[in-house]
Each structure stands twice: as structure tokens, then as C-alpha cells.
Write a protein that holds these residues in place. Structure first.
Motif, mmCIF file in Angstrom:
data_model
loop_
_atom_site.group_PDB
_atom_site.id
_atom_site.type_symbol
_atom_site.label_atom_id
_atom_site.label_comp_id
_atom_site.label_asym_id
_atom_site.label_seq_id
_atom_site.Cartn_x
_atom_site.Cartn_y
_atom_site.Cartn_z
ATOM 1 N N SER A 196 -5.406 5.086 2.747
ATOM 2 C CA SER A 196 -6.096 5.858 1.701
ATOM 3 C C SER A 196 -6.815 5.316 0.293
ATOM 4 C CB SER A 196 -4.484 6.341 1.366
ATOM 5 O OG SER A 196 -4.146 5.920 0.855
ATOM 6 N N ASP A 197 -7.007 6.131 -0.362
ATOM 7 C CA ASP A 197 -8.319 5.772 -1.004
ATOM 8 C C ASP A 197 -7.345 5.813 -2.268
ATOM 9 O OD1 ASP A 197 -10.529 5.755 -2.561
ATOM 10 O OD2 ASP A 197 -11.101 7.383 -2.650
ATOM 11 N N VAL A 222 -12.390 1.088 1.098
ATOM 12 C CA VAL A 222 -11.577 0.839 -0.244
ATOM 13 C C VAL A 222 -10.768 -0.156 -0.645
ATOM 14 C CG1 VAL A 222 -8.790 1.337 0.831
ATOM 15 C CG2 VAL A 222 -10.947 2.820 2.099
ATOM 16 N N ALA A 241 0.538 3.956 -3.010
ATOM 17 C CA ALA A 241 -0.062 5.628 -2.426
ATOM 18 C C ALA A 241 1.271 6.954 -3.312
ATOM 19 C CB ALA A 241 -0.181 5.701 -0.279
ATOM 20 N N ALA A 253 -1.206 9.146 -3.102
ATOM 21 C CA ALA A 253 -2.637 8.714 -2.075
ATOM 22 C C ALA A 253 -1.535 8.601 -0.429
ATOM 23 C CB ALA A 253 -3.024 7.857 -2.749
ATOM 24 N N GLU A 254 -0.863 9.554 -0.022
ATOM 25 C CA GLU A 254 -0.388 9.714 0.899
ATOM 26 C C GLU A 254 -1.080 10.073 1.783
ATOM 27 O OE1 GLU A 254 1.087 11.086 -1.654
ATOM 28 O OE2 GLU A 254 3.085 10.349 -2.617
ATOM 29 N N GLU A 255 -1.771 10.473 1.809
ATOM 30 C CA GLU A 255 -2.734 11.154 3.065
ATOM 31 C C GLU A 255 -4.039 9.684 3.688
ATOM 32 O OE1 GLU A 255 -6.412 14.732 3.590
ATOM 33 O OE2 GLU A 255 -4.821 15.369 2.855
ATOM 34 N N GLY A 256 -3.647 9.587 4.673
ATOM 35 C CA GLY A 256 -4.550 8.118 5.112
ATOM 36 C C GLY A 256 -3.924 7.167 4.884
ATOM 37 N N TRP A 257 -2.300 7.432 4.755
ATOM 38 C CA TRP A 257 -2.100 5.916 4.267
ATOM 39 C C TRP A 257 -1.966 4.728 6.030
ATOM 40 C CZ3 TRP A 257 2.790 3.992 6.284
ATOM 41 C CH2 TRP A 257 2.426 2.697 6.172
ATOM 42 N N THR A 314 0.782 -1.082 0.270
ATOM 43 C CA THR A 314 -0.329 0.302 0.276
ATOM 44 C C THR A 314 0.960 1.619 -0.172
ATOM 45 O OG1 THR A 314 -0.816 -0.195 2.306
ATOM 46 C CG2 THR A 314 -2.110 -1.137 1.498
#
Length: 174
Positions: free
Chosen positions: A58-59, A97, A46, A51-55, A42
Motif C-alpha cells: 500500500s502507499d 512505493v 499500514a 493504508a490497509e488497502e493494497g497491503w 508494513t
């Protein structure tokens, strides 16, 4: 384009997950290995799709295809209620997700053929005893915990084989 059939199959797979404390204990080492590989994959995805935010949850699907739409009624099947709380140990937000990723069909493989499926390790982990939780920088596996660390640290790791034979061997070593 949304692969509705793949999304429906993933919902069914996730809803079928049951917590099994004895299996989780018996698969302690392989579940740790799978958690590590999930984080590595992931992290790489990411970084590749921004899509690093929320890793690590993340979505990835939304970053890869911002137009992706999954039927809300399908995602509603992932909700936990009093009758499913003990049977379905996957957080609905995490499950959504994964379902959104499945709805991409072959698109990820077409765009990034060098990257492995980000969620297969987590799905295998679920099949080896059920759920997990995330707290204070760790993935809690029931019979132990696994540090999440930083996205860059995880992305830099070498891949681990996660075939059944390797996972079974890891469990026999414990």
C-alpha cells in the motif's frame, strides 16, 4: 516537502538489484526471515497511517503525506524493459512505493518514532540474492515461498532481529 536526494539514492539502490540464484539459495533462511519482518513492519505502518488497502504494498507514503510528489522522470527509471528485465527483479509499482517512502526523508521517524523502517527488510532481502514475486497469498523467493497471511496477523508478530550477524547465522543453520 520531498527529499529528492533520498529518493534518487533509493532509485539507484533498486535499479542495482540483480537476481542471483546461487545467492538466493544460500540465503534462503535469511530471506524468509526478512520477508516475515517486512510483512510485520508494513502491517504496523499500514494500521498506523490508515493504508490497509493494497497491503503489503500500500502507499504508506501517500497516507502519511498526501501532498508528497516525486518527479515522474525519477520513477520512470524503475520501469522494466527488454534490456533490464533480467537485471531488475523488483516490480515497478512496488519499487515506486519504496521510492515514495524514501522521499519522505525523516518525516516517518518524527511522527512514529516507535515504528521501524517498513522497507529495510525488503531491501536487505533484495541484497541477499535479488528479487521476489507475489502470487496467491505468498511472497515467492525463488528457493521457497513465504505466506503473506492477514494484516492483523502480521502486525501482531514480535519483531525479529535482522542485523547481518543474525541473518548470516540463520543461513548457516540451513
Amino acid at each position: 516537502m520531498t527529499d529528492t536526494v533520498a529518493a534518487e539514492r533509493m532509485v539507484d539502490r533498486l535499479v542495482a538489484v540483480e537476481w542471483d540464484e546461487a545467492a538466493a539459495r544460500a540465503h534462503r533462511r535469511s530471506r524468509g526471515r526478512l520477508a516475515r519482518e517486512f510483512l510485520r513492519r508494513t502491517a504496523q505502518w499500514a494500521l498506523a497511517v490508515g493504508a490497509e488497502e493494497g497491503w503489503p504494498f500500500s502507499d504508506l507514503a501517500g497516507a502519511l503525506d498526501p501532498e508528497l510528489v516525486v518527479d515522474p522522470a525519477l520513477l520512470a527509471k524503475l520501469e522494466i524493459d527488454a534490456t533490464t528485465v533480467g537485471l531488475f527483479p523488483v516490480r515497478p509499482a512496488h519499487a515506486a512505493v519504496i521510492v515514495r517512502w524514501a522521499a519522505l526523508g525523516d518525516l516517518p521517524r518524527q511522527r512514529f518514532p516507535e515504528l521501524d523502517d517498513p522497507y529495510e527488510p525488503l531491501l536487505s532481502l533484495l541484497g541477499r540474492g535479488g528479487g521476489y514475486s507475489v502470487s496467491k497469498g505468498f511472497i515467492e523467493l525463488g528457493s521457497g515461498s513465504f505466506p503473506i497471511r492477514s494484516l492483523a496477523d502480521r502486525a501482531a508478530l514480535e519483531p525479529l532481529p535482522i542485523d547481518e550477524a543474525t541473518l548470516d547465522m540463520a543461513d548457516r543453520e540451513s
